[in-house]
Design a protein around this motif. Structure first.
Motif, PDB file in Angstrom:
ATOM      1  N   THR A  16       0.817  -1.216   0.000  1.00  0.00           N
ATOM      2  CA  THR A  16       0.000   0.000   0.000  1.00  0.00           C
ATOM      3  C   THR A  16       0.854   1.272   0.000  1.00  0.00           C
ATOM      4  OG1 THR A  16      -0.138  -0.052   2.419  1.00  0.00           O
ATOM      5  CG2 THR A  16      -1.928  -1.127   1.183  1.00  0.00           C
ATOM      6  N   HIS A  17       2.174   1.111   0.118  1.00  0.00           N
ATOM      7  CA  HIS A  17       3.076   2.271   0.124  1.00  0.00           C
ATOM      8  C   HIS A  17       3.028   2.979  -1.226  1.00  0.00           C
ATOM      9  CE1 HIS A  17       6.548   4.747   1.029  1.00  0.00           C
ATOM     10  NE2 HIS A  17       7.089   4.361  -0.108  1.00  0.00           N
ATOM     11  N   GLU A  18       2.813   4.278  -1.190  1.00  0.00           N
ATOM     12  CA  GLU A  18       2.789   5.069  -2.422  1.00  0.00           C
ATOM     13  C   GLU A  18       4.008   5.971  -2.452  1.00  0.00           C
ATOM     14  OE1 GLU A  18      -0.854   7.010  -3.296  1.00  0.00           O
ATOM     15  OE2 GLU A  18      -2.072   5.238  -2.869  1.00  0.00           O
ATOM     16  N   PRO A  19       4.989   5.663  -3.301  1.00  0.00           N
ATOM     17  CA  PRO A  19       6.224   6.452  -3.352  1.00  0.00           C
ATOM     18  C   PRO A  19       5.939   7.888  -3.784  1.00  0.00           C
ATOM     19  CG  PRO A  19       6.427   4.421  -4.617  1.00  0.00           C
ATOM     20  CD  PRO A  19       4.996   4.560  -4.254  1.00  0.00           C
ATOM     21  N   SER A  20       6.749   8.798  -3.289  1.00  0.00           N
ATOM     22  CA  SER A  20       6.624  10.202  -3.678  1.00  0.00           C
ATOM     23  C   SER A  20       7.974  10.716  -4.168  1.00  0.00           C
ATOM     24  CB  SER A  20       6.171  11.052  -2.486  1.00  0.00           C
ATOM     25  OG  SER A  20       7.204  11.108  -1.504  1.00  0.00           O
ATOM     26  N   VAL A  21       7.940  11.838  -4.863  1.00  0.00           N
ATOM     27  CA  VAL A  21       9.180  12.465  -5.328  1.00  0.00           C
ATOM     28  C   VAL A  21      10.028  12.855  -4.122  1.00  0.00           C
ATOM     29  CG1 VAL A  21      10.143  14.452  -6.535  1.00  0.00           C
ATOM     30  CG2 VAL A  21       8.154  13.289  -7.473  1.00  0.00           C
ATOM     31  N   THR A  22       9.402  13.380  -3.080  1.00  0.00           N
ATOM     32  CA  THR A  22      10.136  13.793  -1.878  1.00  0.00           C
ATOM     33  C   THR A  22      10.896  12.614  -1.275  1.00  0.00           C
ATOM     34  OG1 THR A  22       8.458  15.465  -1.425  1.00  0.00           O
ATOM     35  CG2 THR A  22       9.904  14.848   0.404  1.00  0.00           C
ATOM     36  N   GLU A  23      10.230  11.476  -1.174  1.00  0.00           N
ATOM     37  CA  GLU A  23      10.876  10.275  -0.637  1.00  0.00           C
ATOM     38  C   GLU A  23      12.032   9.841  -1.529  1.00  0.00           C
ATOM     39  OE1 GLU A  23       9.833   5.570   0.294  1.00  0.00           O
ATOM     40  OE2 GLU A  23       8.370   6.839  -0.732  1.00  0.00           O
ATOM     41  N   ALA A  24      11.807   9.836  -2.838  1.00  0.00           N
ATOM     42  CA  ALA A  24      12.836   9.396  -3.778  1.00  0.00           C
ATOM     43  C   ALA A  24      14.058  10.316  -3.739  1.00  0.00           C
ATOM     44  CB  ALA A  24      12.264   9.329  -5.186  1.00  0.00           C
ATOM     45  N   LEU A  25      13.841  11.621  -3.639  1.00  0.00           N
ATOM     46  CA  LEU A  25      14.974  12.556  -3.566  1.00  0.00           C
ATOM     47  C   LEU A  25      15.726  12.391  -2.247  1.00  0.00           C
ATOM     48  CD1 LEU A  25      13.380  15.737  -5.186  1.00  0.00           C
ATOM     49  CD2 LEU A  25      15.130  14.231  -6.177  1.00  0.00           C
ATOM     50  N   ALA A  26      15.016  12.057  -1.174  1.00  0.00           N
ATOM     51  CA  ALA A  26      15.680  11.801   0.106  1.00  0.00           C
ATOM     52  C   ALA A  26      16.554  10.560  -0.005  1.00  0.00           C
ATOM     53  CB  ALA A  26      14.640  11.634   1.216  1.00  0.00           C
ATOM     54  N   VAL A  27      16.075   9.532  -0.696  1.00  0.00           N
ATOM     55  CA  VAL A  27      16.876   8.324  -0.912  1.00  0.00           C
ATOM     56  C   VAL A  27      18.100   8.657  -1.758  1.00  0.00           C
ATOM     57  CG1 VAL A  27      16.928   6.050  -2.010  1.00  0.00           C
ATOM     58  CG2 VAL A  27      14.952   6.719  -0.622  1.00  0.00           C
ATOM     59  N   LEU A  28      17.913   9.488  -2.781  1.00  0.00           N
ATOM     60  CA  LEU A  28      19.046   9.906  -3.612  1.00  0.00           C
ATOM     61  C   LEU A  28      20.114  10.574  -2.753  1.00  0.00           C
ATOM     62  CD1 LEU A  28      20.443  10.356  -6.346  1.00  0.00           C
ATOM     63  CD2 LEU A  28      19.084  12.450  -6.587  1.00  0.00           C
ATOM     64  N   ASP A  29      19.692  11.457  -1.838  1.00  0.00           N
ATOM     65  CA  ASP A  29      20.657  12.116  -0.953  1.00  0.00           C
ATOM     66  C   ASP A  29      21.419  11.104  -0.100  1.00  0.00           C
ATOM     67  OD1 ASP A  29      20.102  14.681  -1.809  1.00  0.00           O
ATOM     68  OD2 ASP A  29      18.553  15.022  -0.287  1.00  0.00           O
ATOM     69  N   GLU A  30      20.737  10.030   0.300  1.00  0.00           N
ATOM     70  CA  GLU A  30      21.371   9.009   1.137  1.00  0.00           C
ATOM     71  C   GLU A  30      22.404   8.194   0.375  1.00  0.00           C
ATOM     72  OE1 GLU A  30      18.266   6.538   2.715  1.00  0.00           O
ATOM     73  OE2 GLU A  30      17.211   8.248   3.611  1.00  0.00           O
ATOM     74  N   VAL A  31      22.122   7.880  -0.885  1.00  0.00           N
ATOM     75  CA  VAL A  31      22.989   6.959  -1.626  1.00  0.00           C
ATOM     76  C   VAL A  31      24.019   7.644  -2.517  1.00  0.00           C
ATOM     77  CG1 VAL A  31      21.220   5.157  -1.593  1.00  0.00           C
ATOM     78  CG2 VAL A  31      21.396   6.666  -3.586  1.00  0.00           C
ATOM     79  N   PHE A  32      23.839   8.932  -2.795  1.00  0.00           N
ATOM     80  CA  PHE A  32      24.750   9.617  -3.711  1.00  0.00           C
ATOM     81  C   PHE A  32      26.085   9.899  -3.032  1.00  0.00           C
ATOM     82  CE2 PHE A  32      26.575  13.173  -6.041  1.00  0.00           C
ATOM     83  CZ  PHE A  32      26.406  12.762  -7.344  1.00  0.00           C
ATOM     84  N   GLU A  33      27.157   9.419  -3.652  1.00  0.00           N
ATOM     85  CA  GLU A  33      28.511   9.624  -3.136  1.00  0.00           C
ATOM     86  C   GLU A  33      29.266  10.542  -4.099  1.00  0.00           C
ATOM     87  OE1 GLU A  33      29.828   8.756  -0.341  1.00  0.00           O
ATOM     88  OE2 GLU A  33      28.263   7.420   0.402  1.00  0.00           O
ATOM     89  N   PRO A  34      29.448  11.823  -3.760  1.00  0.00           N
ATOM     90  CA  PRO A  34      30.118  12.755  -4.684  1.00  0.00           C
ATOM     91  C   PRO A  34      31.484  12.269  -5.156  1.00  0.00           C
ATOM     92  CG  PRO A  34      29.103  13.948  -2.871  1.00  0.00           C
ATOM     93  CD  PRO A  34      28.988  12.484  -2.546  1.00  0.00           C
ATOM     94  N   ALA A  35      32.224  11.580  -4.281  1.00  0.00           N
ATOM     95  CA  ALA A  35      33.567  11.108  -4.656  1.00  0.00           C
ATOM     96  C   ALA A  35      33.517  10.128  -5.821  1.00  0.00           C
ATOM     97  CB  ALA A  35      34.257  10.463  -3.461  1.00  0.00           C
ATOM     98  N   ASP A  36      32.406   9.382  -5.936  1.00  0.00           N
ATOM     99  CA  ASP A  36      32.276   8.426  -7.035  1.00  0.00           C
ATOM    100  C   ASP A  36      32.151   9.127  -8.388  1.00  0.00           C
ATOM    101  OD1 ASP A  36      32.350   6.404  -5.184  1.00  0.00           O
ATOM    102  OD2 ASP A  36      30.180   6.050  -5.181  1.00  0.00           O
ATOM    103  N   PHE A  37      31.842  10.424  -8.359  1.00  0.00           N
ATOM    104  CA  PHE A  37      31.634  11.179  -9.599  1.00  0.00           C
ATOM    105  C   PHE A  37      32.642  12.308  -9.753  1.00  0.00           C
ATOM    106  CE2 PHE A  37      27.687   9.136  -8.481  1.00  0.00           C
ATOM    107  CZ  PHE A  37      27.267   8.603  -9.680  1.00  0.00           C
ATOM    108  N   GLY A  38      33.797  12.161  -9.104  1.00  0.00           N
ATOM    109  CA  GLY A  38      34.874  13.123  -9.273  1.00  0.00           C
ATOM    110  C   GLY A  38      34.811  14.310  -8.341  1.00  0.00           C
ATOM    111  N   GLY A  39      33.812  14.368  -7.463  1.00  0.00           N
ATOM    112  CA  GLY A  39      33.695  15.475  -6.524  1.00  0.00           C
ATOM    113  C   GLY A  39      33.439  16.802  -7.213  1.00  0.00           C
ATOM    114  N   GLY A  40      33.334  17.858  -6.425  1.00  0.00           N
ATOM    115  CA  GLY A  40      33.192  19.221  -6.937  1.00  0.00           C
ATOM    116  C   GLY A  40      32.089  19.398  -7.967  1.00  0.00           C
TER     117      GLY A  40
END
Length: 197
Positions: A16-40
């Motif tokens: 019954t969970h209905e995903p939202s953009v807000t939830e998805a962007l929060a997950v992106l913030d959790e998993v995104f590692e700037p160092a993996d993409f060259g930083g800066g």
């Protein structure tokens, strides 16, 4: 892919969970590692691109029913070889049967004819149909490519569908490819990339 996987798993665990953009962007913030993409600035550019993709996917998703599998390993004995793959998502389609979904985060979209005869999608359909875990949830009735990195059309996320009438041809091609690999025969053939080879 990782964000979609996490959200899809939440939906799998709680139908019954209905995903939202807000939830998805929060997950992106959790998993995104700037160092993996060259930083800066490079990482900032990749983060913006990822946020656009995630926003599209969770703002205008294709119609879908409950998720039955996420990142599901598939294997198939065919032509004397074992073929393996991993389905990003398997859900109930709007028709009520099961559908295999493959997320494509690039901007190059297969034309409809190539998608309709896709070896990848055809393999997913055949392998998922024979998978005992998946078959408990229903019958595989199709497979689709979803392109959230591409500007949505009037219907939402750009998608491409596999033509189930192509299953026999896909099966035959996979057997032929297995035979050629075993025989170490790789004759050149005309293909879409010939113009840049």
């Amino acid at each position: 892919h990782r964000v979609a996987e996490i959200i899809d798993r939440r939906t799998l665990d709680e139908p019954t969970h209905e995903p939202s953009v807000t939830e998805a962007l929060a997950v992106l913030d959790e998993v995104f590692e700037p160092a993996d993409f060259g930083g800066g600035p490079w990482a900032e550019a990749w983060r913006r691109r990822a946020a656009e993709i995630v926003t599209r996917l969770f703002t205008v998703p294709p119609p879908a029913g409950p998720v039955v599998a996420v990142e599901h390993d598939l294997s198939l004995e065919l032509g004397g070889e074992t073929w393996r793959g991993r389905a990003d998502r398997i859900d109930h389609s709007p028709r009520g049967d099961l559908r295999v979904v493959d997320y494509k985060t690039g901007t190059s979209v297969l034309n409809m004819a190539d998608a309709a005869a896709s070896l990848q999608l055809g393999f997913y359909v055949i392998a998922a149909s024979e998978d005992p875990t998946i078959s408990k949830s229903g019958t595989i009735g199709g497979a689709e490519l979803w392109y959230p990195a591409v500007e949505p059309n009037k219907s939402g996320i750009v998608t491409r569908q596999f033509d189930m009438a192509q299953l026999a041809a896909v099966n035959e091609r996979l057997v032929s490819i297995a035979s050629a690999i075993r025989a170490e025969e790789f004759p050149p053939s005309v293909g879409a990339n010939c113009g840049s080879c």
